[in-house]
Write a protein that holds these residues in place. Structure first.
Motif: not given
Length: 240
Positions: A144-146, A43, A2-3, A45-48, A40, A240
């Protein structure tokens, strides 16, 4: 891992068409939510993953492109959770309608293009340990998950609140606000599920999924909004 995470209310009144003539009363809340969604995106992310409270049969996964609607609130407005994939999913239930909490999230995310996304509807009775395990599993699905976490505080802050006035409501909401402001995973994980249910706090399970996902991530919190319009506790925060 989680980022980043954002916490927003799940109230359909966030959508101006639903709020109608009272829409201006929540302009500050909408602005805070927009800022949180911007965090978000920043950040990278690779995935939300969007998490929100849901009743049966709307619990579980909702794929990117899933449809939601505000027709049950008397508004002819449909939304999609992100962009439909080029190849439709063959998973059972892939075409299920979004629960209202995820429909509100889809409205907040309109135009989102920062990363692939999906939704998860969680039930109010979900036990704390299962919330933690679900969060940890989500955080492990990409580098990198958000998270966008939808949910309201107590609905018992005033005499005219949906749940009427309960003297336990304000202290409960204050503890949630403090935990969100400090990114305090232990405090969120320790929220009393029975008290939250009594106070009609629909955010308890989603917040505890967040706590599980953020465990050990070392994130810092910022509370962007805290108020109780209409007697319901609403919070906007970023981690964050």
């Amino acid at each position: 891992m989680l980022v980043a995470a954002a916490v927003c209310p799940s109230a359909p009144l966030l959508v101006p068409e639903v709020a109608a003539g009272a829409a201006f009363e929540l302009d500050a809340l909408r602005a805070a939510c927009a800022d949180a969604v911007g965090v978000l995106a920043a950040s990278r992310p690779d995935r939300l993953v969007v998490i929100g409270p849901a009743e049966q049969p709307d619990r579980g996964r909702h794929h990117e492109g899933a449809r939601g609607s505000f027709r049950e609130f008397g508004v002819d407005l449909d939304v999609r959770l992100g962009t439909p994939p080029a190849t439709p999913s063959e998973d059972a239930g892939a075409d299920r309608a979004l629960p209202s909490s995820l429909a509100v999230a889809a409205w907040l995310l309109r135009g989102w293009a920062a990363a692939p996304l999906e939704g998860l509807g969680v039930g109010e009775p979900l036990e704390q340990d299962r919330c933690a395990a679900t969060g940890a599993m989500i955080a492990s699905t990409a580098d990198r998950v958000a998270l966008l976490v939808m949910g309201d505080g107590s609905a018992c802050r005033t005499l005219k609140a949906p749940g009427y006035l309960d003297e336990r409501a304000a202290p409960f909401d204050a503890s949630v606000a403090a935990a969100l402001a400090a990114a305090d995973t232990e405090a969120l994980a320790a929220l009393d599920a029975e008290l939250a249910e009594a106070l009609q706090a629909a955010g308890r399970a989603p917040w505890q999924v967040l706590a599980g996902a953020a465990q050990g991530a070392g994130l810092a919190g910022q509370l962007l909004y805290e108020d109780a319009p209409y007697g319901v506790g609403y919070f906007v925060a970023t981690w964050t």
